[in-house]
Design a protein around this motif. Structure first.
Motif, PDB file in Angstrom:
ATOM      1  N   GLU A 125      -4.832   6.150  -4.927  1.00 33.89           N
ATOM      2  CA  GLU A 125      -4.518   7.552  -5.171  1.00 33.89           C
ATOM      3  C   GLU A 125      -4.295   8.327  -3.874  1.00 33.89           C
ATOM      4  O   GLU A 125      -3.407   9.162  -3.785  1.00 33.89           O
ATOM      5  N   TRP A 126      -5.103   8.043  -2.846  1.00 36.38           N
ATOM      6  CA  TRP A 126      -5.112   8.825  -1.624  1.00 36.38           C
ATOM      7  C   TRP A 126      -4.428   8.128  -0.451  1.00 36.38           C
ATOM      8  O   TRP A 126      -4.301   8.716   0.621  1.00 36.38           O
ATOM      9  N   GLY A 127      -3.985   6.898  -0.622  1.00 39.39           N
ATOM     10  CA  GLY A 127      -3.428   6.178   0.513  1.00 39.39           C
ATOM     11  C   GLY A 127      -4.499   5.931   1.559  1.00 39.39           C
ATOM     12  O   GLY A 127      -5.594   5.446   1.249  1.00 39.39           O
ATOM     13  N   TYR A 128      -4.202   6.318   2.810  1.00 29.26           N
ATOM     14  CA  TYR A 128      -5.174   6.135   3.896  1.00 29.26           C
ATOM     15  C   TYR A 128      -5.966   7.402   4.180  1.00 29.26           C
ATOM     16  O   TYR A 128      -6.759   7.431   5.125  1.00 29.26           O
ATOM     17  N   GLY A 129      -5.764   8.454   3.371  1.00 27.22           N
ATOM     18  CA  GLY A 129      -6.548   9.660   3.560  1.00 27.22           C
ATOM     19  C   GLY A 129      -5.698  10.909   3.677  1.00 27.22           C
ATOM     20  O   GLY A 129      -4.490  10.903   3.424  1.00 27.22           O
ATOM     21  N   VAL A 184       0.841  -1.191   0.000  1.00 26.81           N
ATOM     22  CA  VAL A 184       0.000   0.000   0.000  1.00 26.81           C
ATOM     23  C   VAL A 184       0.880   1.246   0.000  1.00 26.81           C
ATOM     24  O   VAL A 184       1.612   1.523   0.941  1.00 26.81           O
ATOM     25  N   LYS A 185       0.838   1.988  -1.070  1.00 27.21           N
ATOM     26  CA  LYS A 185       1.487   3.278  -1.226  1.00 27.21           C
ATOM     27  C   LYS A 185       0.618   4.099  -2.172  1.00 27.21           C
ATOM     28  O   LYS A 185       0.112   3.541  -3.159  1.00 27.21           O
ATOM     29  N   PRO A 186       0.437   5.402  -1.950  1.00 26.44           N
ATOM     30  CA  PRO A 186       1.015   6.220  -0.893  1.00 26.44           C
ATOM     31  C   PRO A 186       0.410   5.906   0.472  1.00 26.44           C
ATOM     32  O   PRO A 186      -0.589   5.189   0.574  1.00 26.44           O
ATOM     33  N   ASP A 187       1.013   6.486   1.522  1.00 25.44           N
ATOM     34  CA  ASP A 187       0.485   6.326   2.869  1.00 25.44           C
ATOM     35  C   ASP A 187      -0.504   7.423   3.226  1.00 25.44           C
ATOM     36  O   ASP A 187      -1.518   7.166   3.870  1.00 25.44           O
ATOM     37  N   ILE A 188      -0.221   8.643   2.810  1.00 26.03           N
ATOM     38  CA  ILE A 188      -1.004   9.801   3.251  1.00 26.03           C
ATOM     39  C   ILE A 188      -1.000  10.858   2.159  1.00 26.03           C
ATOM     40  O   ILE A 188      -0.102  10.880   1.313  1.00 26.03           O
ATOM     41  N   ALA A 189      -2.011  11.734   2.162  1.00 26.78           N
ATOM     42  CA  ALA A 189      -2.091  12.856   1.228  1.00 26.78           C
ATOM     43  C   ALA A 189      -1.914  14.160   1.989  1.00 26.78           C
ATOM     44  O   ALA A 189      -2.516  14.352   3.048  1.00 26.78           O
TER      45      ALA A 189
END
Length: 566
Positions: free
Chosen positions: A547-551, A469-474
Motif C-alpha cells: 500500500e505504501w511502497g517504501y514510505g 515492488v509498486k508503488p515506490d513512494i507515498a
C-alpha cells in the motif's frame, strides 16, 4: 503527409494501430497502401480503414497492436513533504529553476496567473494541442497545433486571449495537475505549487475515436484517450527537452486498466527504457481503483477443480470488457452461466481465435478473443467483450491444466468506464495498480492524507502481477488545494494530485543534481533511490509495502542524508 493522410488521423472512418517496427522501414512495407505515422525509433502508427477493425481483429493482428484506452486518475502538502524545511537551508532553496515540467493530459488554462511570471509573461514554453488542425505542427509531428511562449505572451496581452491562442482545457484535469506541480504560490488561498520556478511544456491529448471505444465497449460519452496519442505526446516532451538541452520531469496522469499489469506493455516497456536515461524523470500515479472491486485473483489447486468467479452486472450497463490473464505455461478454459441460468459449456480457444457467444434467453452477446501467447507479456489472455449484458450475477468457471497450484487474474475496465454497480462479488484489493503504474523503472506514486497519515481510501494497491515492488513512494493526495478553470481554488483528492506533487519535488531534485551539477547524470532511477532513502516509514508496517511502497516522501530527510546527517 498529404491532407488525406492528416484526415485519417482524426477521422472515425479510419482506425489506428500501433506497430513496433524497431526502426526498420521494411517492417512497415506491408502497410504501403495505408497512412503511416512514425513516432520514434521503436514505434509507428498505421491508419487503416475502420472496417479493418472487425470483431475478430485481435485474432488477426494481436492484442498489443490495438491502442489501449486511457482515462484520468482523478485527482498542507508543502510542509508535510519537508519542502519548506529544506528551502530554509540556503544551499537547498530549490524551486525547479532550469528544469522543464511536462504534462500529457487535458491541456492547461494558460491564462491562469499561477502559470505566469511577476511581469505577467507566461512560464509555459510550449503547448501542443492535438485537437486543433493547422499547418503549425511541431517539428517532426504531422498533426495538431504547437503554440510557443512568444505566441502565448502575445495572447496574454489581448483582451480576448483565446482569439490569439485558442487552446483550452475544457475539463480542468490538466490544469489541476500542472498547478499542483508548478503553480505560483497564492498564500491567501492556501495554495502552494511545488516547483514554482520551473518551465512548463504541455500536451493536450485528442479524444479517442468512437470506433476503438466501441470495440472495447466503452460508452461514447466517456472521456478517454488513445495510447498512440499518449506516446506521441510523451515523445514530443522528450524531443523538446533535447532541443533546449534542459532536464525534464514528465507527469503522466492518465492510465488504463487494460493489459497484464506486469510492466511489459508497449508504453510501459518504452517508459522503462526512458526512465534510465539521464535528465529524464517519469512520474506516474497508481490510480484510484483500490476499492472499485474490479480485480479478481483466482487459484486452481488441482486438476479436478476449477475456480468460480461471480460478477454482478448493474442495470444500466450497456457493455464492457473483461480481461482474464493466465500465468504461463498453464492453459486455461472457461464456461459461463448467465443470470437467467443459461449455460455455455466449457470452451478452450486455440492459438489466436475469436468466438462469438449468443444467448437464447438473454439479449447479451459476448465476443471472446484468445491469445495463447500474448506478444508483450508471453501470458495467455482471454478478452471478453459484452454487449447488452443482462443485469444480475454472471458466473464463470475457470479451468486450467499445467503446474499446480495455478493462479490467474481478471480485470474490469477502470471505474470511470464502467457502472459502479458492476463488480466482482469476491474482489481482490491488491494488484489494483493501473497498467502504466506497473512499469518497472518509472517512479510510481500512491496518495495519503497528510492530516492523519492514512492512505487515500481509493488508492490502487501493489504489487504488480509479477511482484515488482509498486508503488515506490507515498505523497500527499487528499484535500489538496488546486486551481479551477475560473481562476479560483478547490480541494481535490486522488493519486493524480499525489503524482503532481511528487513531480514538483522531482524537479527540485533535478535542479540540485543536474542544473547545479551535484549529480549531473540523474535519471528517474536515481530519483527513486534518493526518495526511498529519505522516506519516512511508519512503525508496525513492513517495507516495501503493497500500500505504501517504501514510505512517505520527505525531501528534507533525503537531503539530510546527502549532507551526512543522522
Amino acid at each position: 503527409m498529404s491532407p488525406e493522410d492528416i484526415e485519417r488521423i482524426y477521422s472515425n472512418n479510419y482506425a489506428d494501430f500501433i506497430i513496433s517496427y524497431g526502426g526498420n522501414p521494411s517492417n512497415l512495407e506491408k502497410y504501403e497502401n495505408s497512412s503511416i505515422n512514425i513516432i520514434n525509433f521503436y514505434l509507428a502508427v498505421v491508419h487503416l480503414p475502420a472496417d479493418f477493425l472487425t470483431e475478430d481483429v485481435i485474432s488477426k493482428v494481436g492484442y498489443s497492436v490495438l491502442p489501449s484506452l486511457f482515462g484520468f486518475t482523478n485527482p498542507d502538502s508543502i510542509e508535510t513533504s519537508g519542502i519548506q524545511r529544506i528551502r530554509n537551508i540556503p544551499e537547498f532553496n530549490l524551486r525547479g529553476k532550469g528544469v522543464l515540467l511536462g504534462f500529457v493530459d487535458s491541456g492547461i488554462d494558460y491564462t491562469n496567473p499561477i502559470f505566469q511570471n511577476a511581469d505577467k509573461t507566461t512560464r509555459i514554453d510550449r503547448i501542443w494541442d492535438q485537437t486543433i488542425i493547422s499547418d503549425q505542427t511541431p517539428e517532426g509531428v504531422v498533426y495538431g497545433t504547437e503554440y510557443t511562449k512568444e505566441q502565448i505572451n502575445e495572447a496574454l496581452k489581448s483582451e480576448n486571449p483565446f482569439s490569439v491562442v485558442p487552446t483550452r482545457d475544457e475539463i480542468g484535469h490538466g490544469t489541476i495537475v500542472a498547478g499542483i506541480a508548478a503553480g505560483n504560490e497564492v498564500p491567501d488561498n492556501d495554495f502552494y505549487g511545488v516547483a514554482t520556478e520551473s518551465q512548463l511544456v504541455v500536451v493536450k491529448l485528442k479524444p479517442a475515436k468512437p470506433n476503438i471505444k466501441q470495440f472495447f465497449r466503452i460508452p461514447e460519452d466517456k472521456i478517454c484517450y488513445q495510447e498512440n496519442d499518449l506516446i506521441f505526446g510523451i515523445q514530443y516532451l522528450l524531443d523538446y527537452s533535447t532541443s533546449v538541452s534542459k532536464p525534464i520531469v514528465i507527469c503522466i496522469s492518465v492510465d488504463t486498466a487494460q493489459y497484464a499489469h506486469d510492466g511489459r506493455g508497449t508504453t510501459s516497456n518504452w517508459l522503462s527504457i526512458k526512465a534510465v536515461t539521464p535528465g529524464i524523470g517519469i512520474v506516474i500515479p497508481v490510480g484510484n481503483e483500490g476499492n472499485a472491486k474490479g480485480h479478481y485473483l483466482g487459484l486452481i489447486e488441482q486438476a479436478s477443480s476449477y475456480n468460480e468467479v461471480e460478477l454482478k452486472v448493474g442495470s444500466d450497463e450497456s457493455g464492457f470488457s473483461m480481461e482474464i490473464w493466465g500465468n504461463t505455461p498453464n492453459l486455461f478454459s472457461v464456461d459461463i452461466t448467465s443470470p437467467s441460468g443459461e449455460y455455455i459449456p466449457r470452451f478452450t480457444l486455440r492459438l489466436n481465435t475469436t468466438k462469438k457467444i449468443d444467448f437464447v434467453f438473454e439479449p447479451t452477446t459476448i465476443f471472446v478473443d484468445s491469445s495463447l501467447i500474448e506478444s508483450q507479456s508471453g501470458e495467455q489472455l482471454m478478452l471478453l467483450r459484452f454487449t447488452m449484458p443482462s443485469q444480475g450475477i454472471w458466473k464463470f468457471r475457470v479451468y486450467s491444466k499445467g503446474i499446480y497450484p495455478i493462479s490467474f487474474n481478471i480485470w474490469l475496465p477502470m471505474s470511470e468506464f464502467i457502472s459502479k454497480d458492476t463488480f466482482f462479488l469476491k474482489p481482490d484489493p491488491f494488484t489494483t495498480l493501473l497498467s502504466l503504474a506497473c512499469a518497472r523503472n518509472p517512479l510510481t506514486v500512491t496518495a495519503y492524507n497528510s492530516d492523519d497519515e492514512s492512505l487515500y481510501i481509493n488508492a490502487g494497491k501493489g504489487f504488480t502481477r509479477v511482484d515488482i515492488v509498486k508503488p515506490d513512494i507515498a505523497s500527499p493526495g487528499v484535500n489538496i488545494v488546486s486551481p479551477t478553470l475560473t481562476h479560483g481554488f478547490r480541494a481535490v483528492s486522488g493519486t493524480s494530485a499525489a503524482a503532481a506533487h511528487t513531480a514538483g519535488v522531482a524537479a527540485m531534485f533535478f535542479e540540485w543534481g543536474i542544473v547545479k551539477r551535484n549529480y549531473p547524470e540523474m535519471s528517474t532511477q536515481d530519483l527513486k533511490i534518493f526518495m526511498i532513502r529519505g522516506a519516512r516509514r511508519k512503525a508496525g508496517l513492513s517495507y516495501p509495502n503493497k500500500e505504501w511502497g517504501y514510505g512517505i516522501l520527505d525531501i528534507y530527510n533525503t537531503f539530510r542524508s546527502i549532507r551526512g546527517e543522522e
